[in-house]
Scaffold this motif. Structure first.
Motif, PDB file in Angstrom:
ATOM      1  N   CYS A 283     -11.758  -1.428   4.022  1.00 59.39           N
ATOM      2  CA  CYS A 283     -11.489  -2.876   4.106  1.00 59.39           C
ATOM      3  C   CYS A 283      -9.998  -3.158   4.172  1.00 59.39           C
ATOM      4  CB  CYS A 283     -12.109  -3.596   2.909  1.00 59.39           C
ATOM      5  SG  CYS A 283     -13.894  -3.632   2.936  1.00 59.39           S
ATOM      6  N   VAL A 284      -9.227  -2.497   3.320  1.00 60.41           N
ATOM      7  CA  VAL A 284      -7.773  -2.700   3.332  1.00 60.41           C
ATOM      8  C   VAL A 284      -7.199  -2.202   4.656  1.00 60.41           C
ATOM      9  CG1 VAL A 284      -5.595  -1.976   2.274  1.00 60.41           C
ATOM     10  CG2 VAL A 284      -7.516  -2.659   0.833  1.00 60.41           C
ATOM     11  N   TRP A 285      -7.657  -1.060   5.129  1.00 64.29           N
ATOM     12  CA  TRP A 285      -7.165  -0.495   6.387  1.00 64.29           C
ATOM     13  C   TRP A 285      -7.408  -1.467   7.541  1.00 64.29           C
ATOM     14  CZ3 TRP A 285      -4.655   4.181   6.741  1.00 64.29           C
ATOM     15  CH2 TRP A 285      -4.369   4.641   8.025  1.00 64.29           C
ATOM     16  N   ARG A 286      -8.609  -2.047   7.585  1.00 65.18           N
ATOM     17  CA  ARG A 286      -8.947  -2.996   8.660  1.00 65.18           C
ATOM     18  C   ARG A 286      -8.087  -4.249   8.590  1.00 65.18           C
ATOM     19  NH1 ARG A 286     -14.986  -3.615  10.203  1.00 65.18           N
ATOM     20  NH2 ARG A 286     -14.305  -5.765  10.135  1.00 65.18           N
ATOM     21  N   GLN A 287      -7.915  -4.796   7.394  1.00 67.12           N
ATOM     22  CA  GLN A 287      -7.166  -6.041   7.264  1.00 67.12           C
ATOM     23  C   GLN A 287      -5.666  -5.826   7.424  1.00 67.12           C
ATOM     24  OE1 GLN A 287      -8.037  -8.833   4.221  1.00 67.12           O
ATOM     25  NE2 GLN A 287     -10.202  -8.338   4.204  1.00 67.12           N
ATOM     26  N   ALA A 288      -5.188  -4.608   7.229  1.00 68.85           N
ATOM     27  CA  ALA A 288      -3.757  -4.345   7.351  1.00 68.85           C
ATOM     28  C   ALA A 288      -3.268  -4.533   8.786  1.00 68.85           C
ATOM     29  CB  ALA A 288      -3.433  -2.935   6.871  1.00 68.85           C
ATOM     30  N   GLU A 289      -4.155  -4.436   9.744  1.00 73.20           N
ATOM     31  CA  GLU A 289      -3.733  -4.615  11.131  1.00 73.20           C
ATOM     32  C   GLU A 289      -3.304  -6.057  11.423  1.00 73.20           C
ATOM     33  OE1 GLU A 289      -7.974  -5.212  13.465  1.00 73.20           O
ATOM     34  OE2 GLU A 289      -7.150  -3.217  13.258  1.00 73.20           O
ATOM     35  N   ASN A 290      -3.676  -6.986  10.560  1.00 77.90           N
ATOM     36  CA  ASN A 290      -3.265  -8.380  10.738  1.00 77.90           C
ATOM     37  C   ASN A 290      -1.859  -8.644  10.208  1.00 77.90           C
ATOM     38  OD1 ASN A 290      -5.819  -8.872  11.776  1.00 77.90           O
ATOM     39  ND2 ASN A 290      -6.643  -9.427   9.785  1.00 77.90           N
ATOM     40  N   LEU A 291      -1.276  -7.670   9.526  1.00 84.19           N
ATOM     41  CA  LEU A 291       0.080  -7.812   9.006  1.00 84.19           C
ATOM     42  C   LEU A 291       1.065  -7.391  10.097  1.00 84.19           C
ATOM     43  CD1 LEU A 291      -0.577  -6.104   5.569  1.00 84.19           C
ATOM     44  CD2 LEU A 291      -0.634  -8.554   6.069  1.00 84.19           C
ATOM     45  N   GLY A 292       2.338  -7.559   9.824  1.00 84.33           N
ATOM     46  CA  GLY A 292       3.352  -7.083  10.767  1.00 84.33           C
ATOM     47  C   GLY A 292       3.334  -5.563  10.835  1.00 84.33           C
ATOM     48  N   PRO A 293       4.015  -4.977  11.809  1.00 83.21           N
ATOM     49  CA  PRO A 293       3.943  -3.516  11.979  1.00 83.21           C
ATOM     50  C   PRO A 293       4.453  -2.739  10.765  1.00 83.21           C
ATOM     51  CG  PRO A 293       5.380  -4.515  13.637  1.00 83.21           C
ATOM     52  CD  PRO A 293       4.814  -5.617  12.835  1.00 83.21           C
ATOM     53  N   LEU A 294       5.567  -3.164  10.178  1.00 80.33           N
ATOM     54  CA  LEU A 294       6.107  -2.445   9.029  1.00 80.33           C
ATOM     55  C   LEU A 294       5.230  -2.646   7.792  1.00 80.33           C
ATOM     56  CD1 LEU A 294       8.335  -0.663   7.998  1.00 80.33           C
ATOM     57  CD2 LEU A 294       9.664  -2.696   7.465  1.00 80.33           C
ATOM     58  N   ALA A 295       4.788  -3.871   7.557  1.00 77.57           N
ATOM     59  CA  ALA A 295       3.910  -4.142   6.414  1.00 77.57           C
ATOM     60  C   ALA A 295       2.571  -3.432   6.576  1.00 77.57           C
ATOM     61  CB  ALA A 295       3.702  -5.640   6.253  1.00 77.57           C
ATOM     62  N   SER A 296       2.071  -3.364   7.794  1.00 75.10           N
ATOM     63  CA  SER A 296       0.817  -2.669   8.053  1.00 75.10           C
ATOM     64  C   SER A 296       0.948  -1.178   7.739  1.00 75.10           C
ATOM     65  CB  SER A 296       0.414  -2.864   9.510  1.00 75.10           C
ATOM     66  OG  SER A 296      -0.730  -2.114   9.812  1.00 75.10           O
ATOM     67  N   LEU A 297       2.032  -0.572   8.184  1.00 74.93           N
ATOM     68  CA  LEU A 297       2.257   0.845   7.925  1.00 74.93           C
ATOM     69  C   LEU A 297       2.416   1.107   6.432  1.00 74.93           C
ATOM     70  CD1 LEU A 297       2.802   3.717   8.966  1.00 74.93           C
ATOM     71  CD2 LEU A 297       5.221   3.084   9.097  1.00 74.93           C
ATOM     72  N   ALA A 298       3.191   0.278   5.748  1.00 73.45           N
ATOM     73  CA  ALA A 298       3.401   0.460   4.309  1.00 73.45           C
ATOM     74  C   ALA A 298       2.104   0.295   3.533  1.00 73.45           C
ATOM     75  CB  ALA A 298       4.452  -0.531   3.821  1.00 73.45           C
ATOM     76  N   THR A 299       1.322  -0.699   3.898  1.00 75.94           N
ATOM     77  CA  THR A 299       0.057  -0.935   3.208  1.00 75.94           C
ATOM     78  C   THR A 299      -0.917   0.204   3.445  1.00 75.94           C
ATOM     79  OG1 THR A 299       0.360  -3.307   3.431  1.00 75.94           O
ATOM     80  CG2 THR A 299      -1.863  -2.536   2.964  1.00 75.94           C
ATOM     81  N   ARG A 300      -0.995   0.671   4.664  1.00 75.31           N
ATOM     82  CA  ARG A 300      -1.918   1.762   4.972  1.00 75.31           C
ATOM     83  C   ARG A 300      -1.505   3.054   4.269  1.00 75.31           C
ATOM     84  NH1 ARG A 300      -3.462   0.574  11.314  1.00 75.31           N
ATOM     85  NH2 ARG A 300      -5.033  -0.994  10.822  1.00 75.31           N
ATOM     86  N   CYS A 301      -0.205   3.320   4.199  1.00 82.49           N
ATOM     87  CA  CYS A 301       0.265   4.502   3.465  1.00 82.49           C
ATOM     88  C   CYS A 301      -0.050   4.368   1.981  1.00 82.49           C
ATOM     89  CB  CYS A 301       1.756   4.705   3.679  1.00 82.49           C
ATOM     90  SG  CYS A 301       2.179   5.289   5.325  1.00 82.49           S
ATOM     91  N   ALA A 302       0.160   3.173   1.439  1.00 80.68           N
ATOM     92  CA  ALA A 302      -0.107   2.952   0.014  1.00 80.68           C
ATOM     93  C   ALA A 302      -1.587   3.123  -0.307  1.00 80.68           C
ATOM     94  CB  ALA A 302       0.370   1.561  -0.398  1.00 80.68           C
ATOM     95  N   VAL A 303      -2.456   2.552   0.504  1.00 84.21           N
ATOM     96  CA  VAL A 303      -3.892   2.655   0.215  1.00 84.21           C
ATOM     97  C   VAL A 303      -4.397   4.076   0.469  1.00 84.21           C
ATOM     98  CG1 VAL A 303      -4.923   1.948   2.436  1.00 84.21           C
ATOM     99  CG2 VAL A 303      -6.028   1.331   0.291  1.00 84.21           C
ATOM    100  N   LEU A 304      -3.801   4.785   1.409  1.00 83.73           N
ATOM    101  CA  LEU A 304      -4.168   6.182   1.627  1.00 83.73           C
ATOM    102  C   LEU A 304      -3.750   7.036   0.430  1.00 83.73           C
ATOM    103  CD1 LEU A 304      -5.397   8.233   3.576  1.00 83.73           C
ATOM    104  CD2 LEU A 304      -3.124   8.502   4.582  1.00 83.73           C
ATOM    105  N   GLY A 305      -2.554   6.797  -0.093  1.00 86.11           N
ATOM    106  CA  GLY A 305      -2.109   7.510  -1.292  1.00 86.11           C
ATOM    107  C   GLY A 305      -2.982   7.188  -2.490  1.00 86.11           C
ATOM    108  N   TRP A 306      -3.349   5.906  -2.621  1.00 84.89           N
ATOM    109  CA  TRP A 306      -4.233   5.505  -3.725  1.00 84.89           C
ATOM    110  C   TRP A 306      -5.573   6.222  -3.619  1.00 84.89           C
ATOM    111  CZ3 TRP A 306      -8.971   3.157  -3.206  1.00 84.89           C
ATOM    112  CH2 TRP A 306      -9.592   2.783  -4.406  1.00 84.89           C
TER     113      TRP A 306
END
Length: 111
Positions: free
Chosen positions: A81-104
Motif C-alpha cells: 500500500c505504501v509503495w503504491r501510494q508513494a508514486e503520487n509523491l514527488g520523485p525524491l519523496a517517492s524514492l525516500a519513502t520507498r527506501c524507508a518502507v523497504l528497510g522497515w
C-alpha cells in the motif's frame, strides 16, 4: 409534459479497513506513520515477544517460528500500500519513502 424519472446515485457502501488503504482513500501520512511505523511495528514486537515466551516455555521451535511469522502477511500488505501510494509523491519523496518502507519491511521480518 411528463417529467423524466429522477436518477439518484446509488450510494456505495463504505469500504473496509483494507480496501481503503489499498485504493489510497486514506491520508498517506496516516498510512505510513500510524499504520505502518507505529501500529505494525507494535504488532511485530508483540508477536516476537510471544514467540520468545513460547521458546522459554519449551514449546517446539516450529510453533514459536509460526507465531513470529504471523504478522508477515499484514506487513507485506502495508508495504504494498505504501509503495503504491508513494508514486503520487514527488520523485525524491517517492524514492525516500520507498527506501524507508523497504528497510522497515526487512527489519520487521528479520529481527
Amino acid at each position: 409534459m411528463a417529467r423524466p424519472p429522477s436518477i439518484r446515485p446509488v450510494p456505495r457502501p463504505e469500504r473496509g479497513f483494507f480496501a481503503r488503504r489499498w485504493y489510497g482513500e486514506i491520508d498517506f501520512g496516516t498510512l505510513f506513520w500510524r499504520d505502518t511505523i507505529l501500529v505494525a511495528t507494535a504488532i511485530n514486537i508483540g508477536f516476537a515477544a510471544a514467540s520468545l515466551l513460547l521458546l522459554a516455555a519449551d514449546t517446539p521451535g516450529a510453533v514459536a517460528f509460526a507465531v513470529y511469522m504471523l504478522p508477515v502477511p499484514y506487513n507485506l500488505f502495508l508495504f504494498a500500500c505504501v509503495w503504491r501510494q508513494a508514486e503520487n509523491l514527488g520523485p525524491l519523496a517517492s524514492l525516500a519513502t520507498r527506501c524507508a518502507v523497504l528497510g522497515w519491511l526487512a527489519l520487521s521480518i528479520l529481527l
